[in-house]
Motif scaffolding. Structure first.
Motif, PDB file in Angstrom:
ATOM      1  N   ASP A   1      22.810  43.568  38.815  1.00 17.14           N
ATOM      2  CA  ASP A   1      23.472  43.294  40.100  1.00 17.14           C
ATOM      3  C   ASP A   1      24.521  44.377  40.363  1.00 17.14           C
ATOM      4  N   GLN A   2      24.093  45.458  41.015  1.00 13.41           N
ATOM      5  CA  GLN A   2      24.998  46.579  41.271  1.00 13.41           C
ATOM      6  C   GLN A   2      26.162  46.187  42.178  1.00 13.41           C
ATOM      7  N   CYS A   3      25.881  45.343  43.171  1.00  9.97           N
ATOM      8  CA  CYS A   3      26.949  44.913  44.083  1.00  9.97           C
ATOM      9  C   CYS A   3      28.019  44.109  43.329  1.00  9.97           C
ATOM     10  N   GLY A   4      27.583  43.257  42.414  1.00 15.26           N
ATOM     11  CA  GLY A   4      28.534  42.480  41.619  1.00 15.26           C
ATOM     12  C   GLY A   4      29.413  43.359  40.755  1.00 15.26           C
ATOM     13  N   VAL A   5      28.795  44.402  40.146  1.00 11.10           N
ATOM     14  CA  VAL A   5      29.558  45.350  39.319  1.00 11.10           C
ATOM     15  C   VAL A   5      30.573  46.077  40.186  1.00 11.10           C
ATOM     16  N   LEU A   6      30.129  46.577  41.356  1.00 16.53           N
ATOM     17  CA  LEU A   6      31.030  47.315  42.244  1.00 16.53           C
ATOM     18  C   LEU A   6      32.169  46.431  42.752  1.00 16.53           C
ATOM     19  N   ASP A   7      31.857  45.192  43.096  1.00 14.33           N
ATOM     20  CA  ASP A   7      32.909  44.269  43.556  1.00 14.33           C
ATOM     21  C   ASP A   7      33.965  44.061  42.468  1.00 14.33           C
ATOM     22  N   SER A   8      33.497  43.855  41.234  1.00 11.97           N
ATOM     23  CA  SER A   8      34.433  43.640  40.124  1.00 11.97           C
ATOM     24  C   SER A   8      35.267  44.887  39.852  1.00 11.97           C
ATOM     25  N   LEU A   9      34.628  46.052  39.905  1.00 14.20           N
ATOM     26  CA  LEU A   9      35.366  47.303  39.687  1.00 14.20           C
ATOM     27  C   LEU A   9      36.392  47.541  40.791  1.00 14.20           C
ATOM     28  N   ASN A  10      36.058  47.154  42.022  1.00 11.60           N
ATOM     29  CA  ASN A  10      37.026  47.289  43.121  1.00 11.60           C
ATOM     30  C   ASN A  10      38.231  46.379  42.917  1.00 11.60           C
ATOM     31  N   VAL A  11      38.006  45.199  42.346  1.00 11.43           N
ATOM     32  CA  VAL A  11      39.124  44.300  42.038  1.00 11.43           C
ATOM     33  C   VAL A  11      40.036  44.955  41.010  1.00 11.43           C
ATOM     34  N   ILE A  12      39.430  45.530  39.964  1.00 12.08           N
ATOM     35  CA  ILE A  12      40.219  46.204  38.923  1.00 12.08           C
ATOM     36  C   ILE A  12      40.985  47.378  39.510  1.00 12.08           C
ATOM     37  N   LYS A  13      40.333  48.135  40.387  1.00 12.00           N
ATOM     38  CA  LYS A  13      40.983  49.282  41.032  1.00 12.00           C
ATOM     39  C   LYS A  13      42.193  48.825  41.853  1.00 12.00           C
ATOM     40  N   LYS A  14      42.016  47.724  42.597  1.00 13.24           N
ATOM     41  CA  LYS A  14      43.111  47.177  43.404  1.00 13.24           C
ATOM     42  C   LYS A  14      44.281  46.748  42.509  1.00 13.24           C
ATOM     43  N   TRP A  15      43.975  46.078  41.420  1.00 15.75           N
ATOM     44  CA  TRP A  15      45.021  45.660  40.476  1.00 15.75           C
ATOM     45  C   TRP A  15      45.794  46.860  39.949  1.00 15.75           C
ATOM     46  N   GLY A  16      45.068  47.933  39.613  1.00 14.20           N
ATOM     47  CA  GLY A  16      45.713  49.128  39.076  1.00 14.20           C
ATOM     48  C   GLY A  16      46.666  49.779  40.056  1.00 14.20           C
ATOM     49  N   PHE A  17      46.332  49.739  41.350  1.00 16.26           N
ATOM     50  CA  PHE A  17      47.202  50.330  42.367  1.00 16.26           C
ATOM     51  C   PHE A  17      48.451  49.486  42.621  1.00 16.26           C
TER      52      PHE A  17
ATOM     53  N   SER B   1      50.541  47.866  40.413  1.00 11.76           N
ATOM     54  CA  SER B   1      51.711  48.101  39.560  1.00 11.76           C
ATOM     55  C   SER B   1      51.320  48.736  38.235  1.00 11.76           C
ATOM     56  N   GLU B   2      52.318  49.354  37.598  1.00  7.10           N
ATOM     57  CA  GLU B   2      52.137  49.932  36.274  1.00  7.10           C
ATOM     58  C   GLU B   2      51.861  48.827  35.257  1.00  7.10           C
ATOM     59  N   ARG B   3      52.482  47.709  35.460  1.00  4.87           N
ATOM     60  CA  ARG B   3      52.292  46.578  34.556  1.00  4.87           C
ATOM     61  C   ARG B   3      50.824  46.144  34.534  1.00  4.87           C
ATOM     62  N   ASN B   4      50.206  46.108  35.714  1.00  5.92           N
ATOM     63  CA  ASN B   4      48.785  45.769  35.795  1.00  5.92           C
ATOM     64  C   ASN B   4      47.942  46.805  35.057  1.00  5.92           C
ATOM     65  N   LYS B   5      48.286  48.087  35.239  1.00  3.31           N
ATOM     66  CA  LYS B   5      47.526  49.146  34.565  1.00  3.31           C
ATOM     67  C   LYS B   5      47.579  48.959  33.060  1.00  3.31           C
ATOM     68  N   LEU B   6      48.760  48.668  32.542  1.00  2.00           N
ATOM     69  CA  LEU B   6      48.894  48.473  31.097  1.00  2.00           C
ATOM     70  C   LEU B   6      48.065  47.294  30.613  1.00  2.00           C
ATOM     71  N   CYS B   7      48.040  46.236  31.396  1.00  2.00           N
ATOM     72  CA  CYS B   7      47.253  45.057  31.037  1.00  2.00           C
ATOM     73  C   CYS B   7      45.766  45.393  31.050  1.00  2.00           C
ATOM     74  N   ILE B   8      45.329  46.171  32.029  1.00  2.36           N
ATOM     75  CA  ILE B   8      43.923  46.547  32.142  1.00  2.36           C
ATOM     76  C   ILE B   8      43.550  47.516  31.020  1.00  2.36           C
ATOM     77  N   TYR B   9      44.381  48.512  30.764  1.00  6.43           N
ATOM     78  CA  TYR B   9      44.079  49.513  29.728  1.00  6.43           C
ATOM     79  C   TYR B   9      44.084  48.899  28.330  1.00  6.43           C
ATOM     80  N   GLY B  10      44.790  47.804  28.186  1.00  2.00           N
ATOM     81  CA  GLY B  10      44.842  47.139  26.877  1.00  2.00           C
ATOM     82  C   GLY B  10      43.571  46.398  26.559  1.00  2.00           C
ATOM     83  N   ARG B  11      42.680  46.320  27.519  1.00  2.00           N
ATOM     84  CA  ARG B  11      41.423  45.599  27.350  1.00  2.00           C
ATOM     85  C   ARG B  11      40.268  46.594  27.344  1.00  2.00           C
ATOM     86  N   GLU B  12      39.217  46.248  26.687  1.00  2.00           N
ATOM     87  CA  GLU B  12      37.998  47.057  26.727  1.00  2.00           C
ATOM     88  C   GLU B  12      37.205  46.572  27.929  1.00  2.00           C
ATOM     89  N   LEU B  13      37.066  47.426  28.934  1.00  2.00           N
ATOM     90  CA  LEU B  13      36.451  46.994  30.188  1.00  2.00           C
ATOM     91  C   LEU B  13      34.970  46.677  30.044  1.00  2.00           C
TER      92      LEU B  13
END
Length: 166
Positions: free
Chosen positions: A134-150, A152-164
């Motif tokens: 499901d390419q659309c599902g993957v892209l939607d999820s990645l867009n959510v992660i991208k939005k979170w990263g923009f 705050s820095e705190r969000n970026k640290l939380c995301i980078y601390g996880r294996e995506l």
């Protein structure tokens, strides 16, 4: 005895006329709107266990450098939790709107920081979408992660601390 010299009325023309141009008046940021670290207008005020409020980015930098004390009180912090001061943020936003003629922009309200469980859920969603091709599902999820990263820095640290992607 009454001294008439003390009660002298000013003669015509002696009064100085003070015309103030509101556009030229210097804008002063109220003390409780300033971060104690930078003395600049707080964008995201948070309160520590010491009861002192700081701007989120500034206090995170302070704590991330290995400091365990409150800068103002010099107390050792019992907790590193940062509680958003919503009332102060609203007061700062109202002050910004009131002073927009001085070039002050309204501070946008930040979203609630992402949690590790939310990152885990989105990672699960990506894995599930990938397994189902499901390419659309993957892209939607990645867009959510991208939005979170923009957000705050705190969000970026939380995301980078996880294996995506496992």
């Amino acid at each position: 005895m009454f001294d008439w010299r003390l009660r002298r009325k000013p003669r015509a023309g002696r009064k100085k006329k003070m015309k103030q141009n509101p556009e030229m008046a210097e804008l002063v940021i109220l003390n409780h709107f300033q971060c104690p670290i930078t003395l600049k207008l707080m964008k995201d005020p948070v309160t520590l266990s010491s009861g002192i409020t700081y701007d989120l980015d500034n206090i995170e930098t302070w704590l991330d450098s290995g400091n365990f004390t409150c800068l103002v009180t010099n107390q050792i912090l019992r907790s590193f939790d940062q509680i958003s001061n919503h009332t102060l943020r609203k007061m700062i936003q109202n002050w910004c709107v009131k002073n927009r003629t001085h070039g002050i922009e309204r501070i946008p309200t930040r979203g609630v920081p992402v949690t590790s469980s939310e990152v885990s859920k989105i990672c699960f969603s990506i894995n599930f979408s990938m397994k189902n091709l499901d390419q659309c599902g993957v892209l939607d999820s990645l867009n959510v992660i991208k939005k979170w990263g923009f957000e705050s820095e705190r969000n970026k640290l939380c995301i980078y601390g996880r294996e995506l992607i496992s």
